[in-house]
Scaffold this active site. Structure first.
Site, short mmCIF file in Angstrom:
data_model
loop_
_atom_site.label_atom_id
_atom_site.label_comp_id
_atom_site.label_asym_id
_atom_site.label_seq_id
_atom_site.Cartn_x
_atom_site.Cartn_y
_atom_site.Cartn_z
N ASP A 154 0.71 -0.85 0.14
CA ASP A 154 0.07 0.27 0.19
C ASP A 154 0.35 1.31 -0.22
O ASP A 154 2.21 1.26 0.37
CB ASP A 154 -0.99 0.02 1.04
CG ASP A 154 -0.12 -0.04 2.74
OD1 ASP A 154 0.70 -1.32 2.61
OD2 ASP A 154 -0.48 0.48 3.33
N GLU A 155 0.27 2.24 -0.63
CA GLU A 155 0.74 3.93 -0.30
C GLU A 155 2.38 3.84 -0.75
O GLU A 155 3.06 3.88 0.19
CB GLU A 155 0.78 4.11 0.63
CG GLU A 155 -0.83 3.96 1.19
CD GLU A 155 -0.81 4.40 2.83
OE1 GLU A 155 -1.76 5.67 3.49
OE2 GLU A 155 -0.47 4.44 3.93
N VAL A 156 2.70 3.90 -1.92
CA VAL A 156 3.71 3.44 -2.57
C VAL A 156 4.24 4.72 -2.84
O VAL A 156 3.50 5.29 -3.74
CB VAL A 156 4.32 2.54 -3.63
CG1 VAL A 156 6.01 2.83 -4.34
CG2 VAL A 156 3.75 1.27 -2.69
#
Lengths: 487, 487
Positions: free
Chosen positions: B280-282
């Site tokens: 997630d949330e790279v």
């Protein structure tokens, strides 16, 4: 009053530690240096200065010395007493650690208690566990005389242990008033000597959910030992739903022209010179519906003016309280009702409503009455538990008014109402957010106006609370050397 | 499998007690009567049915029998075993207490664990302390197979005891997956066998704020004994800030064309067949800034398409995970990136973003992938801690789609992220609010759609949690017979 503090050897590397001047609440005047003195728990002790007005045998300070030894050196017990810090009562308030000497002076024993707390926060450990204190000079005093925390033991019962632990935590933040909102609509846990039926029928449980006379004495004594006054509140004539269960004739004292005779008991059980009479949120619709009440109002010439009746009731209780040599505190509602009927009997008004609370503070002080400010510090209200800054950025005197008016603001109070609070969540909700208010009430406002500057100091203080077993909630991502282990 | 439960004498007054059918989560089929049977703690015991597939020596059930004896009779220890409730594995799931007989049957040992929990909730005490159970027949099974709780041990370190106690509480609500978000940007507390430097430099403290191999084994074993799987998450390639401190060459594995070799360790240390890979949330800006990354992308023909690079990275790890006979779970971000690059390697997607989460559930199931729903159950988000109804009124299958799509929703998860949560406030934040989600994941939706009907049952369950030492927060004004005493 001197303590031989050894200098560290010159070649000793500076140990890694937090800012040693890290105190909460911030003292009014502080200077410190990087000069470190090691403290040896095995030879350290507090003692009375030669010229101190109190000496050994003062149970309050004897106990405080023992308590603060354990708080500073959690892993040690007192062994011998080779090096001492001398505490003297009857001198100007200051704390000095310098050039191999340490002393704590205060005008009163209560000042010594505050100073012990300050000293305990000055001591720190290096990574190897050795204790140090830096060269430090402090002059300190409270900005406001009334620094309170309200607990509500009616909406949920709080075990006595939870109250005692709250008193511990309060003393760490230099709070000095425990406002005990002991009864209210949902339950009547106070076990009365005069009216035992009140708790027998009005408490959640007559045996397990009550405060006995012995419990009350214990709370008062525990608080006193920590420099905290217990301000009882028996809120009336509203918020008395639980009273009626045990005394069916009690809930209409007003139209008998008398006042609840329990007042005498309260003034004798609770020794503090203040008593909180409540007086908030009275619902007139019940009185309106009662023909006896209406008849009484006709007789008294009140017509249909219920605030006049409320004022008449409160005035009676205030007078009785005053005849018992106690000072009354009332919620602001009473001040508002009295606008039309004179406020001569009132003395201290607690401002709690939201909106422009400083407008109300201005108004009450203009009327020459003293004010306690609670509005901005309702910590039980929904909101993230890390929002301490909201309680920090409160400016109690930021209203237009004379110097005399400002002096009438005697302090403030953190309120923890009990609708959604009991022993399971009280501590992380209260701490360290209440400490934010505590600094506002203790410290100089100009020195403590920056949230950014306060944050690391409050984080450090929160770790100190954890180390002392207080379940204080986290403020942000991070860690403490000693995490909470109480689960 | 029978237990001689004695009938109460006819003239015995009906003791005052809560609704004896008070269970949480609600079973799928329940009938009960006012017929009461007293239970004698001094002669009561669980035992195996004659035809049970497991018998004495099954350490899992032997321990569960001892545990539930203490949960049901907190003030007693096992004395003798005159009257027994027989538990049998290898039979259709049901629990029966009737006409002097009691039996608990289940297809598996895990079903027996759930049934023991149900039975323990059926037992109640009268005001004199005597134990009773009413005539009851229950057939029960979980609505969803995946019922998880996520704890984040990176933003704050949670002592092992806090994790174990959470596992206890989870089993009381019939949760069966502990999603251990063990590392993240702020700290790397997992003490790796292969890469010890990761926690040595990446943990908040290398000795006191880590999970040793022995801690991890203890958590896995403790969870298993309670029918709970441990799903480890080593989130990458984002959320790896703390990894770089101990392994300076680790944070750029993608442009080496390889994957972190720690994967092998994780699959062997954590026995569960699932592994959570994060994803997630790279933040692409870091990759964008790195010339080596850009050169690798040119070589691979990705151009400037960073989601393609992210997809390439995840695909590699998913393949390695799959080669280790593990099933991967990823956050929905990975599904979104893969829209353009194929999703063949993916199998389970965890939906966590806010907004129309059911739209995403519909989309993922339409692509033939399994879904775990987390979006509506982020319990760490600010909000009053008594707002359980918000987590109760969630309808995971209320999206337009085929029966096949609905079956792909394998369950849901309560997430307790750690920005503002540690051992001081974890429990009152998690319980009983997580229990609201637990009932949604276990019980029949039609039977549990009313908040009003659920409320008194949840209040009763919260009191049961307190009685078992779980610091569950209050839902409204009121009290429990046994308040929390842990302060």
């Amino acid at each position: 009053f001197r303590l031989a503090l050894r200098r560290p050897p010159r070649d000793r590397p500076t140990p890694h530690h937090r800012d040693p001047g890290c105190l909460w609440p911030l003292p009014h005047a502080l200077t410190s240096s990087v000069e470190q003195y090691p403290l040896n728990p095995q030879t350290f002790a507090f003692d009375y200065g030669k010229h101190s007005a109190t000496q050994q045998g003062c149970s309050l300070l004897d106990a405080a010395f023992r308590r603060y030894f354990s708080l500073i050196f959690p892993d040690y017990t007192i062994m011998k007493t080779a090096s001492k810090i001398y505490c003297s009562v009857g001198f100007p308030d200051n704390l000095s650690v310098s050039a191999g000497q340490a002393s704590l002076n205060a005008a009163t024993v209560w000042g010594i208690l505050r100073g012990l707390e300050t000293f305990s926060q000055l001591v720190y450990q290096d990574d190897l566990g050795s204790y140090f204190v830096n060269e430090t000079f402090i002059e300190d005093f409270p900005r406001f005389q009334f620094r309170g925390v309200l607990l509500d033991t009616s909406r949920h019962y709080l075990p006595v242990h939870a109250i005692l632990k709250t008193l511990d935590a309060m003393s760490y933040s230099k709070f000095n008033v425990f406002h005990w909102h002991i009864v209210d609509d949902p339950s009547f846990p106070y076990q009365s000597r005069s009216f035992p039926e009140l708790s027998k029928k009005g408490a959640f449980h007559p045996a397990t959910h009550v405060y006995t006379q012995s419990d009350v004495r214990r709370v008062i004594s525990y608080a006193r030992m920590r420099g905290i006054r217990v301000l009882p509140e028996f809120d009336s004539p509203g918020h008395t739903g639980s009273w009626g269960k045990g005394q069916s004739d009690l809930l209409t004292p007003c139209y008998k022209g008398g006042a609840p005779s329990g007042t005498f008991e309260v003034t004798s059980v609770f020794p503090d010179s203040y008593i909180h009479l409540g007086g908030d949120e009275v619902d007139f619709s019940c009185w309106r519906s009662n023909p006896h009440v209406r008849a009484f109002m006709q007789k008294m010439g009140f017509g249909g003016d219920f605030p006049k009746l409320e004022a008449f009731y409160i005035e009676n209780i205030v007078n009785i309280t005053s005849a018992n040599n106690k000072t009354s505190i009332v919620w602001q509602d009473v001040f508002d009702y009295h606008e039309r009927v004179g406020r001569s009997a009132l003395s201290v008004v607690e401002v709690w409503k939201h909106g422009c609370y400083l407008c109300k503070v201005r108004q009450v002080t203009k009327a020459g009455l003293r004010v306690i400010l609670a509005s901005p510090w309702y910590l039980d209200l929904p909101g993230p538990t890390h929002n301490w800054a909201r309680y920090y950025t409160v400016w109690p005197l930021a209203f237009p008014g004379s110097e005399k008016q400002k002096r009438l603001v005697i302090g403030g109070e953190v309120c923890m109402w009990g609708e959604y609070v009991d022993a399971t969540n009280l501590f992380p909700k209260l701490w360290p957010r209440a400490s934010a208010a505590a600094e506002r009430l203790w410290s100089d406002e100009k020195q403590t106006s920056s949230v950014e500057k306060a944050f690391p100091r409050l984080e450090d203080f929160r770790c100190k609370l954890l180390r002392r077993g207080i379940q204080a909630g986290p403020l942000n991502v991070g860690h403490c050397k000693h995490e909470y282990q109480g689960v």
